[in-house]
Design a protein around this motif. Structure first.
Motif, PDB file in Angstrom:
ATOM      1  N   THR A  92       0.841  -1.188   0.000  1.00 22.89           N
ATOM      2  CA  THR A  92       0.000   0.000   0.000  1.00 22.89           C
ATOM      3  C   THR A  92       0.882   1.247   0.000  1.00 22.89           C
ATOM      4  N   PRO A  93       0.349   2.394  -0.434  1.00 21.98           N
ATOM      5  CA  PRO A  93       1.137   3.631  -0.397  1.00 21.98           C
ATOM      6  C   PRO A  93       1.675   3.941   0.990  1.00 21.98           C
ATOM      7  N   GLU A  97       5.681   4.143   1.976  1.00 21.38           N
ATOM      8  CA  GLU A  97       6.217   5.355   2.594  1.00 21.38           C
ATOM      9  C   GLU A  97       6.906   5.039   3.919  1.00 21.38           C
ATOM     10  N   ARG A 178      -0.560   0.570  -8.256  1.00 17.35           N
ATOM     11  CA  ARG A 178       0.371   0.498  -7.134  1.00 17.35           C
ATOM     12  C   ARG A 178       1.205   1.777  -7.068  1.00 17.35           C
ATOM     13  N   THR A 179       1.878   1.937  -5.928  1.00 15.82           N
ATOM     14  CA  THR A 179       2.731   3.099  -5.703  1.00 15.82           C
ATOM     15  C   THR A 179       4.191   2.671  -5.718  1.00 15.82           C
ATOM     16  N   GLN A 182       9.223   7.196  -4.191  1.00 12.60           N
ATOM     17  CA  GLN A 182       9.321   8.618  -4.482  1.00 12.60           C
ATOM     18  C   GLN A 182      10.710   9.097  -4.087  1.00 12.60           C
TER      19      GLN A 182
END
Length: 214
Positions: A92-93, A97, A178-179, A182
């Motif tokens: 999941t994002p 993170e 999906r993520t 970053q």
């Protein structure tokens, strides 16, 4: 014969739709597994870095009066990073993170450790330390490659999930975008390095043998 013609056409369309649907589903499964495999490689490379740290810490501890706080930061950041493992079925994002933040904290602690080592000529000349430093540098390169490969896999998967008409089947069977990774916060800014006052007395390091155990 004329009455059966519409039925044959309908059956033909159903067969075509069935085969097309199966192909779309299998394609989504293939891309999803590619993303999961790429994620496993990411975690494997980060774990490789974590496995090098205990030996690095033990080597640095051999230098008298090395900064205690610097070593503590590395040890604590490693403990947090190794405990933050994400299943490829739960990307999941929020989890991505959380994982990225833990690894970024460890990266920052390691960077500060290596900067501090510059103040210790004996450590810089230590063969064991230089070997570990070279392995860390190689591992960082591997991490960069595996992160890029993961992001590429996510992009390919997301394109397939969102492209019409495959997106219809994607929604029906629970395939969602999906993520990827970053850029780390502040990575666009050049780091500011401040060397400690060499005349300042540094506290001694006295870690227990269990401090660096996983």
């Amino acid at each position: 014969m004329r009455r059966s013609l519409p039925l044959l056409i309908i059956l033909g369309l159903v067969v075509i739709l069935l085969f097309w649907g199966c192909g779309s589903y299998n394609g989504l499964v293939t891309q999803d597994e590619t993303v999961k495999n790429a994620w496993n490689k990411v975690q494997s490379d980060y774990q490789r870095r974590a496995d090098l740290i205990p030996n690095l810490v033990r080597t640095v501890q051999g230098e008298a009066n090395f900064e205690r706080g610097t070593l503590n930061d590395v040890i604590n950041a490693r403990a947090k990073a190794t405990s933050t493992q994400i299943s490829p079925d739960n990307l999941t994002p929020e989890n991505i993170e959380r994982f990225q933040q833990a690894q970024a904290q460890l990266s920052g602690s390691l960077s500060r450790l290596l900067v501090t080592v510059e103040q210790y000529p004996n450590l810089r000349a230590n063969d064991a330390f230089r070997n570990l430093q070279a392995q860390l540098e190689g591992t960082e390169n591997r991490i960069k490659v595996s992160r890029n490969d993961f992001n590429d896999a996510v992009q390919t998967y997301n394109t397939k999930v969102r492209t019409f008409p495959t997106n219809i089947f994607a929604g029906m069977f629970g395939f969602h975008p999906r993520t990827g990774f970053q850029a780390d916060p502040g990575s666009q800014n050049a780091p500011r390095v401040e060397f400690p006052d060499q005349q300042t007395q540094r506290p001694s390091v006295n870690f227990s043998d269990t401090a660096t155990k996983r």
